[in-house]
Design a protein around this motif. Structure first.
Motif, PDB file in Angstrom:
ATOM      1  N   SER A   1       0.814  -1.224   0.000  1.00 47.94           N
ATOM      2  CA  SER A   1       0.000   0.000   0.000  1.00 47.94           C
ATOM      3  C   SER A   1       0.841   1.264   0.000  1.00 47.94           C
ATOM      4  CB  SER A   1      -0.913  -0.004   1.228  1.00 47.94           C
ATOM      5  OG  SER A   1      -0.146  -0.102   2.423  1.00 47.94           O
TER       6      SER A   1
ATOM      7  N   GLU B   1     -13.273   3.330  -0.737  1.00 41.05           N
ATOM      8  CA  GLU B   1     -12.927   3.937   0.536  1.00 41.05           C
ATOM      9  C   GLU B   1     -12.833   5.459   0.418  1.00 41.05           C
ATOM     10  OE1 GLU B   1      -8.899   2.923  -1.324  1.00 41.05           O
ATOM     11  OE2 GLU B   1     -10.854   1.961  -1.148  1.00 41.05           O
TER      12      GLU B   1
ATOM     13  N   ALA C   1      -7.210   5.894   7.976  1.00 38.87           N
ATOM     14  CA  ALA C   1      -8.194   4.951   8.513  1.00 38.87           C
ATOM     15  C   ALA C   1      -8.958   4.271   7.390  1.00 38.87           C
ATOM     16  CB  ALA C   1      -9.159   5.685   9.447  1.00 38.87           C
ATOM     17  N   ALA C   2      -9.258   5.033   6.346  1.00 38.83           N
ATOM     18  CA  ALA C   2      -9.969   4.454   5.201  1.00 38.83           C
ATOM     19  C   ALA C   2      -9.123   3.388   4.506  1.00 38.83           C
ATOM     20  CB  ALA C   2     -10.357   5.559   4.213  1.00 38.83           C
TER      21      ALA C   2
ATOM     22  N   ARG D   1      -6.632   1.661   5.930  1.00 38.72           N
ATOM     23  CA  ARG D   1      -6.385   0.537   6.851  1.00 38.72           C
ATOM     24  C   ARG D   1      -7.626  -0.312   7.066  1.00 38.72           C
ATOM     25  NH1 ARG D   1      -5.827  -3.293   9.279  1.00 38.72           N
ATOM     26  NH2 ARG D   1      -4.509  -3.812  11.068  1.00 38.72           N
ATOM     27  N   TYR D   2      -8.780   0.344   7.212  1.00 39.74           N
ATOM     28  CA  TYR D   2      -9.993  -0.379   7.596  1.00 39.74           C
ATOM     29  C   TYR D   2     -11.063  -0.400   6.501  1.00 39.74           C
ATOM     30  CZ  TYR D   2      -7.849   0.139  12.173  1.00 39.74           C
ATOM     31  OH  TYR D   2      -6.964   0.105  13.226  1.00 39.74           O
ATOM     32  N   ARG D   3     -10.701   0.098   5.317  1.00 38.96           N
ATOM     33  CA  ARG D   3     -11.627   0.101   4.176  1.00 38.96           C
ATOM     34  C   ARG D   3     -12.931   0.832   4.515  1.00 38.96           C
ATOM     35  NH1 ARG D   3      -8.463  -0.653  -0.080  1.00 38.96           N
ATOM     36  NH2 ARG D   3      -7.032  -2.383   0.260  1.00 38.96           N
ATOM     37  N   ILE D   4     -12.806   1.972   5.156  1.00 44.10           N
ATOM     38  CA  ILE D   4     -13.985   2.771   5.500  1.00 44.10           C
ATOM     39  C   ILE D   4     -14.511   3.448   4.244  1.00 44.10           C
ATOM     40  CG2 ILE D   4     -14.841   4.693   6.891  1.00 44.10           C
ATOM     41  CD1 ILE D   4     -12.565   4.131   8.847  1.00 44.10           C
TER      42      ILE D   4
END
Length: 212
Positions: free
Chosen positions: A95, A155, A193-194, A196-199
């Protein structure tokens, strides 16, 4: 003599500008490297990704196009491309592209909003121009490379840029010290955060669109 609009920017802003430019240039060169392109193509992608959003911003606010009058900009893009070319591919796997892009996104969104404000643009359009500054270079990069546009990824992306630029405008209106770094950090944290956590924001319901 009236001060130049760019001279009214907070002292930290030129550093955010160069930071955003450098990491965007790296992200552009990485896309070309992933497609196993030549050094010339890496330099082109670094330049177009680094200056694309800022060029459109400057044209819209009737400012001199920044990279035409600042020799540091093409030099930074050239250095970014050479750095990608000269380093092992394993350094950039995974990434890495997304994280470099996240730094550039946050920094450029703040700088774009700040520069627009310095040219007398009112707060809401200034915040929107921050988003333009941050996103257009990546859009051009992806279109030329034939990759799915950053706008179409699930994301959060544009939302993170909007958080940075809007936060900056609001904090400046309130007179909060360190508005630039605070706003840039907010956008970077949201984008991180998006990644890392696919927000993601809720998608438009597809029901009915598959009917004839």
């Amino acid at each position: 003599m009236l001060p130049q609009p760019t001279a009214m920017l907070p002292a930290v802003m030129p550093w955010l500008d160069l930071a955003g430019l450098a990491v965007f240039a790296v992200s552009g060169a990485l896309v070309a490297a992933k497609h196993r392109q030549t050094m010339v193509t890496l330099v082109f992608f670094a330049l177009i990704t680094g200056v694309g959003g800022g060029t459109l911003r400057d044209l819209l606010i009737d400012a001199p196009v920044f990279w035409v009058h600042d020799a540091r900009v093409p030099l930074v893009c050239l250095i970014a491309a050479v750095a990608v070319w000269a380093t092992p591919a394993r350094w950039w796997r995974g990434s890495a592209l997304d994280w470099f892009d996240a730094v550039g996104l946050a920094a450029y969104a703040v700088y774009g909003a700040a520069k627009a404000s310095g040219y007398g643009i009112t707060p809401i359009p200034a915040a929107m121009l921050g988003v333009v500054s941050a996103c257009v270079g990546g859009i051009i990069r992806d279109v030329i490379a034939g990759e799915p546009s950053i706008l179409m990824r699930p994301e959060l992306y544009v939302t993170a840029a909007a958080l940075s630029s809007t936060s900056y405008v609001i904090l400046m209106q309130l007179g909060v010290p360190g508005a630039g770094p605070i706003a840039a950090l907010a956008g970077f944290v949201l984008r991180g955060a998006a990644i890392r956590y696919r927000i993601a924001l809720p998608a438009y319901p597809a029901k009915g669109w598959d009917r004839g």
